[in-house]
Motif scaffolding. Structure first.
Motif, mmCIF file in Angstrom:
data_model
loop_
_atom_site.group_PDB
_atom_site.id
_atom_site.type_symbol
_atom_site.label_atom_id
_atom_site.label_comp_id
_atom_site.label_asym_id
_atom_site.label_seq_id
_atom_site.Cartn_x
_atom_site.Cartn_y
_atom_site.Cartn_z
ATOM 1 N N SER A 278 68.968 42.755 8.961
ATOM 2 C CA SER A 278 68.255 44.030 9.031
ATOM 3 C C SER A 278 67.153 43.944 10.068
ATOM 4 C CB SER A 278 67.657 44.390 7.669
ATOM 5 O OG SER A 278 66.915 45.591 7.754
ATOM 6 N N GLU A 279 66.872 45.085 10.699
ATOM 7 C CA GLU A 279 65.734 45.142 11.611
ATOM 8 C C GLU A 279 64.426 45.094 10.832
ATOM 9 O OE1 GLU A 279 65.921 48.394 14.288
ATOM 10 O OE2 GLU A 279 67.976 47.976 14.937
ATOM 11 N N LYS A 280 64.407 45.675 9.637
ATOM 12 C CA LYS A 280 63.189 45.707 8.833
ATOM 13 C C LYS A 280 63.304 44.726 7.665
ATOM 14 C CE LYS A 280 61.853 50.333 10.297
ATOM 15 N NZ LYS A 280 61.450 51.707 9.883
ATOM 16 N N GLN A 281 62.416 44.834 6.710
ATOM 17 C CA GLN A 281 62.265 43.833 5.660
ATOM 18 C C GLN A 281 63.495 43.734 4.758
ATOM 19 O OE1 GLN A 281 58.427 43.153 3.429
ATOM 20 N NE2 GLN A 281 59.607 44.082 1.785
ATOM 21 N N ILE A 282 63.792 42.492 4.364
ATOM 22 C CA ILE A 282 64.845 42.214 3.393
ATOM 23 C C ILE A 282 64.192 41.621 2.143
ATOM 24 C CG2 ILE A 282 66.911 40.870 2.870
ATOM 25 C CD1 ILE A 282 67.595 40.889 5.822
ATOM 26 N N GLN A 283 64.449 42.227 1.008
ATOM 27 C CA GLN A 283 63.933 41.724 -0.264
ATOM 28 C C GLN A 283 65.116 41.348 -1.145
ATOM 29 O OE1 GLN A 283 61.401 44.399 -2.428
ATOM 30 N NE2 GLN A 283 60.970 42.921 -4.047
ATOM 31 N N ILE A 284 65.146 40.082 -1.570
ATOM 32 C CA ILE A 284 66.238 39.585 -2.396
ATOM 33 C C ILE A 284 65.655 39.218 -3.760
ATOM 34 C CG2 ILE A 284 68.083 37.884 -2.588
ATOM 35 C CD1 ILE A 284 68.055 37.605 0.410
ATOM 36 N N LEU A 285 66.088 39.916 -4.795
ATOM 37 C CA LEU A 285 65.522 39.724 -6.124
ATOM 38 C C LEU A 285 66.137 38.507 -6.813
ATOM 39 C CD1 LEU A 285 65.218 43.429 -7.323
ATOM 40 C CD2 LEU A 285 63.598 42.027 -6.032
ATOM 41 N N ASP A 286 65.591 38.181 -7.976
ATOM 42 C CA ASP A 286 65.855 36.918 -8.656
ATOM 43 C C ASP A 286 67.346 36.611 -8.818
ATOM 44 O OD1 ASP A 286 63.170 37.047 -8.810
ATOM 45 O OD2 ASP A 286 63.044 37.132 -11.002
ATOM 46 N N HIS A 287 67.678 35.342 -8.525
ATOM 47 C CA HIS A 287 68.989 34.755 -8.791
ATOM 48 C C HIS A 287 70.128 35.425 -8.012
ATOM 49 C CE1 HIS A 287 67.186 32.337 -11.939
ATOM 50 N NE2 HIS A 287 66.616 33.430 -12.400
ATOM 51 N N ALA A 288 69.800 36.122 -6.937
ATOM 52 C CA ALA A 288 70.836 36.654 -6.050
ATOM 53 C C ALA A 288 71.292 35.547 -5.103
ATOM 54 C CB ALA A 288 70.319 37.848 -5.270
ATOM 55 N N GLU A 289 72.447 35.754 -4.484
ATOM 56 C CA GLU A 289 73.014 34.745 -3.590
ATOM 57 C C GLU A 289 73.503 35.397 -2.293
ATOM 58 O OE1 GLU A 289 76.079 32.551 -5.507
ATOM 59 O OE2 GLU A 289 74.846 32.035 -7.255
ATOM 60 N N VAL A 290 73.246 34.707 -1.178
ATOM 61 C CA VAL A 290 73.705 35.153 0.137
ATOM 62 C C VAL A 290 74.362 33.961 0.822
ATOM 63 C CG1 VAL A 290 73.060 36.127 2.363
ATOM 64 C CG2 VAL A 290 71.829 36.833 0.295
ATOM 65 N N ALA A 291 75.574 34.159 1.308
ATOM 66 C CA ALA A 291 76.251 33.066 2.015
ATOM 67 C C ALA A 291 75.566 32.794 3.350
ATOM 68 C CB ALA A 291 77.729 33.394 2.212
ATOM 69 N N GLY A 292 75.067 33.860 4.009
ATOM 70 C CA GLY A 292 74.343 33.707 5.248
ATOM 71 C C GLY A 292 75.223 33.866 6.478
ATOM 72 N N PRO A 293 74.567 33.954 7.639
ATOM 73 C CA PRO A 293 73.131 33.883 7.908
ATOM 74 C C PRO A 293 72.338 35.064 7.320
ATOM 75 C CG PRO A 293 74.396 33.526 9.922
ATOM 76 C CD PRO A 293 75.355 34.045 8.883
ATOM 77 N N LEU A 294 71.039 34.829 7.096
ATOM 78 C CA LEU A 294 70.113 35.828 6.576
ATOM 79 C C LEU A 294 69.053 36.054 7.641
ATOM 80 C CD1 LEU A 294 68.890 37.588 4.328
ATOM 81 C CD2 LEU A 294 67.859 35.509 3.381
ATOM 82 N N VAL A 295 69.052 37.242 8.263
ATOM 83 C CA VAL A 295 68.208 37.481 9.434
ATOM 84 C C VAL A 295 67.502 38.818 9.309
ATOM 85 C CG1 VAL A 295 68.156 37.727 11.948
ATOM 86 C CG2 VAL A 295 69.776 36.142 10.885
ATOM 87 N N SER A 296 66.190 38.813 9.583
ATOM 88 C CA SER A 296 65.403 40.043 9.645
ATOM 89 C C SER A 296 64.492 39.977 10.850
ATOM 90 C CB SER A 296 64.572 40.228 8.372
ATOM 91 O OG SER A 296 63.635 41.284 8.536
ATOM 92 N N GLU A 297 64.324 41.111 11.525
ATOM 93 C CA GLU A 297 63.371 41.179 12.631
ATOM 94 C C GLU A 297 61.953 41.361 12.118
ATOM 95 O OE1 GLU A 297 64.179 40.580 15.769
ATOM 96 O OE2 GLU A 297 66.197 40.219 15.022
ATOM 97 N N SER A 298 61.788 41.538 10.823
ATOM 98 C CA SER A 298 60.478 41.755 10.219
ATOM 99 C C SER A 298 60.169 40.618 9.239
ATOM 100 C CB SER A 298 60.444 43.120 9.521
ATOM 101 O OG SER A 298 59.222 43.303 8.850
ATOM 102 N N GLY A 299 60.416 40.830 7.948
ATOM 103 C CA GLY A 299 60.093 39.837 6.944
ATOM 104 C C GLY A 299 61.198 39.688 5.925
ATOM 105 N N ILE A 300 61.181 38.551 5.226
ATOM 106 C CA ILE A 300 62.136 38.272 4.160
ATOM 107 C C ILE A 300 61.376 37.815 2.925
ATOM 108 C CG2 ILE A 300 63.995 36.742 3.386
ATOM 109 C CD1 ILE A 300 65.031 36.665 6.233
#
Length: 345
Positions: A278-300
């Protein structure tokens, strides 16, 4: 006659200007003078282990007594460290065994430890390289880089604002600050609170094309113009591109890549089996999973128990700022281009 002189003068003037312009280039090509290797500063290389690898090669060269290496390039730590004045060390220091100083120390030169290293609280270092493990006490600071062939552990409130790497794992306690981390296993803030027990529920198979504003771009990619909200406990196959903001419901699973322009909120226990960008913020809540890559132009923001990547499929997390709650973990590379913080809710 005058015309011939004009042509001759023009030719001579042109040759003179070309000689002035290209003369230095010709001389450098025929007799190179700028042959020394350029110094690579910490902010100009993306290889997290660059400086620790270079220091390791210097130590190996010194140990094998390669010809041409100055004999006074290193200092060697005494058998007993009692009374040793670390602040006066200016050359790289080689420690032939495991060491554990009894008090806080400050060393302004890189240190090579042949075994394990354990520093007391509030110690300060420029660079650390250990053949074993490294444990830093509360409030320690690493100015440039630290690498351990075994595990690397930073106590509460430590700062590693350049490079931290390990051959096995990097563990950061609460309130640690970081910038670049690389290891097969990266742990933030210790153990996460246990995931709440939920009644077993089968996921509902769904397709992106049925969502409002969906446009099928290809066999595997769907575009949604505007914002998008995915319901909880659904399973989607394929990749999704959202021009607005994306909300992924709790427990929902996406078997593909996801990209949203105006930010992403990923619900608790949700799973993305591909990239999340995402260009903007990414918020990942408890116990979620992402294979990746995980990329933000702002914040994570990584919630408690979040997992990015796997030990068998390492990946990358990259953003301007990264905040990781206790129990979040990653596998591969974590790069906070401005600041990363481990925090407790």
């Amino acid at each position: 006659m005058n015309t011939a002189l004009y042509y001759l003068a023009f030719t001579l003037l042109s040759v003179a200007l070309l000689a002035i312009a290209f003369g230095p280039t010709w001389r450098e090509w025929r007799h190179p003078t700028d042959t020394a290797a350029l110094q690579v500063l910490p902010q100009y290389t993306t290889d997290i282990e660059h400086f620790s690898d270079r220091f390791r090669e210097l130590v190996k060269a010194r140990q094998t007594q390669q010809p041409g290496l100055p004999t006074d390039e290193f200092d060697f730590a005494p058998v007993s460290l009692e009374g040793m004045n670390w602040a006066t060390i200016r050359r790289p220091l080689v420690c032939l065994g495991s060491i554990k100083p009894q008090g806080a120390i400050a060393c302004s030169a890189p240190v090579f430890i042949h075994g394990d290293f354990e520093a007391q609280a509030n110690s300060r270092f420029v660079g650390l390289l250990a053949r074993g493990s490294i444990r830093l006490g509360t409030g320690c600071e690493v100015g440039q880089w630290a690498h351990a062939d075994a595990s690397l552990h930073l106590g509460r409130g430590c700062s590693g604002m350049r490079r931290l790497s390990s051959g096995t794992s990097v563990e950061l306690a609460a309130d640690c600050c970081f910038e670049r981390i690389q290891a097969p296993y990266i742990s933030f803030g210790g153990m996460a609170p246990p995931e709440p027990e939920r009644e077993p529920t089968l996921l509902i198979d769904a397709i992106f094309e049925r969502l409002e504003g969906a446009v099928r771009q290809s066999e595997h990619v769907t575009l949604i113009r505007g914002n998008c909200k995915l319901p909880r406990m659904h399973r989607y196959h394929g990749s999704l591109v959202v021009t607005g903001r994306l909300l992924i419901g709790a427990g929902t699973e996406i078997l593909g890549d996801v990209k949203a322009r105006d930010g992403i909120v990923m619900g608790a226990g949700a799973r993305v089996k591909g990239a999340l960008c995402s260009e903007k913020q990414i918020q990942i809540l408890d116990h979620a999973e992402v294979a990746g890559p995980l990329v933000s132009e702002s914040g994570i923001l990584l919630g408690a128990g979040v997992q990015v990547g796997t030990p068998l499929a390492i990946t990358t997390i990259s953003a301007e700022t990264i905040m990781a709650e206790a129990g979040a973990r990653a596998h591969g590379t974590v790069w906070a281009r401005r600041l990363g913080v481990v925090w407790t809710a």
